[in-house]
Design an enzyme around this catalytic site. Structure first.
Site, short mmCIF file in Angstrom:
data_model
loop_
_atom_site.label_atom_id
_atom_site.label_comp_id
_atom_site.label_asym_id
_atom_site.label_seq_id
_atom_site.Cartn_x
_atom_site.Cartn_y
_atom_site.Cartn_z
N GLU B 80 4.28 9.69 -5.04
CA GLU B 80 4.83 10.38 -3.87
C GLU B 80 6.30 10.73 -4.01
OE1 GLU B 80 2.78 7.85 -3.75
OE2 GLU B 80 1.13 8.40 -2.43
N HIS B 149 -2.15 2.76 7.94
CA HIS B 149 -2.76 4.09 7.87
C HIS B 149 -2.67 4.84 9.20
CE1 HIS B 149 -4.20 3.47 3.84
NE2 HIS B 149 -4.95 4.54 3.86
#
Lengths: 341, 345
Positions: B80, B149
């Site tokens: 990322e 999440h």
């Protein structure tokens, strides 16, 4: 105790690689390195005057990596660098006056006084940007290489890094991506063995950095970082590969900084490295090595050397005078360019 | 198929009136925006983990790689931070990347490149470089999404100069704001909400933009303002319906963009109602709720008839389990109750 010895060929290496090069080319490299050295020395000499209110990270001792690499590049090729950026900026053709204005916090500095010494930029010269966070410029340079590839531009990107950069996860991520996409990029690692005052041995297992890089499945090279011709040759080979669409290269160039991580003067006496170690490397000062070769072979006359010194001295004096006479920013400047239109 | 697809499919939304125009789901609207942007400008490209997989990022990237090729729509390594820097570097050199993340949680891995680099480079080099890139992610909720999440990170990013943050609430806006974000010359975070992905709405054909930095009044009312964005507007509209049954007129302000914020639309509504409930999909502390609350106190104090009320997440990580989640997330009834309390002042 000397922890990190010089392992190159010294003068013999210069002599070997100088074969086939024109004297003018060699003198040019010498002049470029000397110019950077003299600029850095003048910055250092004046630093205590507090006119340059900016952190400095001098490249004294590391001139061969900047000059050798940039000599193999075209103006259209892009260079990204780290906090220690003076050498790359100057070697890539960055404007000296704009650099010194930036360091003197003037409105006409190369970054309008928003960047300082760690953020030198000259887009005309292809000095594309820097990051003051270790490893920060690595993925950005990788993205620049992706853009060059996607736009089918004949452009190579170089990112200057240090030994500690290879400890940042983002560097490994970027090598992986560059290898995956066969991007036209060169990762030039100036391994100067110390991150601020932390020696390499406390940060990495005892293996050569380029061997670590090789695990990412890209060609790697080890170039003598004090030999400007070795760096030139390694870069030239990497550039040829990149231009041919063959992808990235990682070059490790062991080198030594003769000064502290930041600021003026050396800080070896604080005890994190032995002054004898610095002295050992000063014996293979990149500028002195090439100068010795050039004078021994009669490729440069003492009158030429004196003229070069005088030209550099005048240029530096004029640039400092220009910077000191340049305007400060005004408050309205602060509010500009937060967002692009 | 994403593991929470069953949950999202079970959500019930008001059906739009087909006579008002073509109806698409929220995810289809984003897909159309990406397709249009890729078609209009060769500088646009789409990258992200799984953008070319069968799930196609909740359907938002479906078919794009087939149409525009692997060079312009591609999967990425699980890197990322580097990929955020790659997007920034590409943006600085003439391209317009759309970097898609399944969840905002994963954007945090790239905080250094997003916050310390992409958002600041235009300023740092005195405007010589622009960084036109889109960072897209869908906020999760439910079915065990839990603490890692379902984070809504807009509040964390609100204080970052140089960044723009948009949070659409309708399919129409999801398309129009995505097109604006891609055409913007700055890094723009587009935070969607997982629960909106199958919501239907009227979406015009072709190219149009919803301006960044402009809110919209979703419902007029005289008594209390409900302000928020994204999925919070869905709840706010339901709360307004509940309040109407009690004779309370709630005005619902969809901010659409939370940075830069359309302050005037909030203050104008406040001048009318004198009461405000700020709703957000994220934590109340230091986020959108706090910022709008501060705006009301700082610039709308004269108009306030009651304290500012906040309805967002408590200062607690999201639990994964179903029952705990029911206590954690606010619903329309909580927003309505909050508004009723304000009416008693």
């Amino acid at each position: 105790m000397i922890r990190y010895c010089y392992k190159g060929e010294g003068l013999d290496g210069i002599a070997r690689l100088a074969q086939g090069h024109e004297a003018a080319f060699l003198v040019g490299l010498y002049r470029s390195m000397l110019r950077i050295r003299r600029i850095e020395e003048e910055i250092e000499r004046r630093y205590h005057e507090n006119q340059m209110k900016t952190p400095i990270h001098l490249v004294i001792g590391q001139e061969a990596t900047s000059v050798g690499c940039c000599a193999a590049l075209r103006t259209a090729d892009l260079v990204y660098s780290s906090h220690r950026t003076h050498g790359a900026y100057l070697a890539k053709g960055g404007d000296l006056k704009a650099m010194l204005c930036e360091m003197h916090c003037r409105a006409n500095g190369c970054a309008g006084s928003r960047g300082g010494s760690m953020h030198l930029i000259d887009k005309v010269a292809g000095m594309a940007g820097t990051s003051a966070v270790v490893g920060g410029a690595v993925p950005i340079a990788t993205g620049a290489a992706l853009a060059a590839q996607m736009k089918h531009e004949d452009r190579v990107v170089v990112v200057f890094t240090g030994d500690a950069t290879t400890e940042e996860g983002v560097t490994s991520e970027s090598l992986n991506f560059a290898a995956l996409k066969r991007l036209p990029i060169i990762f030039l690692c100036e391994n100067n063995f110390y991150s601020v005052q932390s020696p390499l041995a406390t940060r990495q297992p005892p293996r050569e950095i380029h061997r670590w890089a090789a695990a990412h499945d890209l060609p790697v090279a080890l170039a003598d970082g004090v030999n400007v011709l070795a760096v030139f040759q390694a870069t030239q080979a990497a550039v040829a590969r990149a231009r041919a669409g063959e992808g990235p290269t990682f070059i490790e160039a062991p080198v030594y900084r003769f000064r502290a991580h930041g600021g003026a003067g050396d800080d070896s006496r604080m005890g994190y490295r032995d002054e004898a170690e610095r002295a050992e490397w000063e014996r293979v000062c990149p500028i002195k090595l090439l100068e010795t070769y050039l004078t021994q072979r009669g490729l440069i006359q003492s009158s030429t050397m004196a003229r070069v010194e005088a030209e550099i001295r005048d240029e530096i004096a004029e640039a400092f005078a220009f910077a000191l006479a340049s305007p400060n920013p005004v408050e309205a400047d602060l509010y500009r360019h937060v967002y692009a239109d | 198929m994403p593991w929470d697809e069953g949950l999202v499919a079970s959500l019930v939304y008001d059906r739009p009136d087909p006579s008002e125009g073509r109806i698409l789901t929220y995810a289809q609207a984003i897909n159309e925006a990406l397709s249009l942007a890729l078609d209009r400008d060769p500088a646009v490209f789409v990258m992200g983990q799984g953008v070319d997989d069968p799930s196609a990022m909740f359907g938002t990237t479906r078919g794009l790689q087939q149409r525009f090729g692997t060079a312009r729509v591609f999967d990425t390594p699980l890197s990322e931070e580097s990929m955020m820097g790659v997007a920034a570097g590409a943006a600085m050199n003439g391209l317009r990347p759309v970097f898609m993340h399944n969840r905002p949680d994963f954007v945090l891995l790239a905080a250094n490149q997003l916050i310390t680099h992409a958002s600041k480079l235009h300023f740092m080099d005195n405007g010589q470089t622009t960084v036109p890139m889109v960072i897209w992610a869908a906020i999760g909720r439910g079915w065990g999404s839990g603490a890692q999440h379902s984070q809504a990170i807009q509040g964390i990013l609100l204080g970052v100069p140089g960044l723009k943050i948009v949070m659409p609430s309708t399919p129409h806006d999801a398309k129009g704001l995505m097109l604006s974000a891609i055409l913007d010359n700055n890094p723009v975070c587009v935070f969607e909400h997982r629960w909106l992905m199958r919501k239907d709405g009227v979406v015009p054909d072709g190219f149009y933009r919803v301006p960044i930095g402009k809110g919209i009044v979703r419902r007029q009312g005289r008594d209390v303002t409900i302000a928020g964005a994204s999925h919070a507007i869905e709840l706010g509209m339901r709360a307004a319906t509940m309040l109407a049954a009690d004779g309370i007129g709630a005005e619902v302000i969809d901010l659409r963009t939370i940075k830069p914020l359309d302050e005037e639309i909030v203050l104008e509504s406040l001048r009318k109602t004198g009461r405000i409930v700020v709703v957000d999909t994220a934590w109340m502390k230091g986020g959108v709720c706090a910022e709008i609350g501060c705006l009301a106190a700082e610039k709308g104090f004269r108009d306030l008839k009651a304290p500012v009320a906040r309805v967002g997440l408590p200062d607690i990580p999201a639990p994964a389990g179903f029952t705990l989640e029911q206590f954690y997330y606010p619903d329309a009834a909580r927003i309505a109750a909050s508004a009723r309390e304000l009416m008693e002042w």
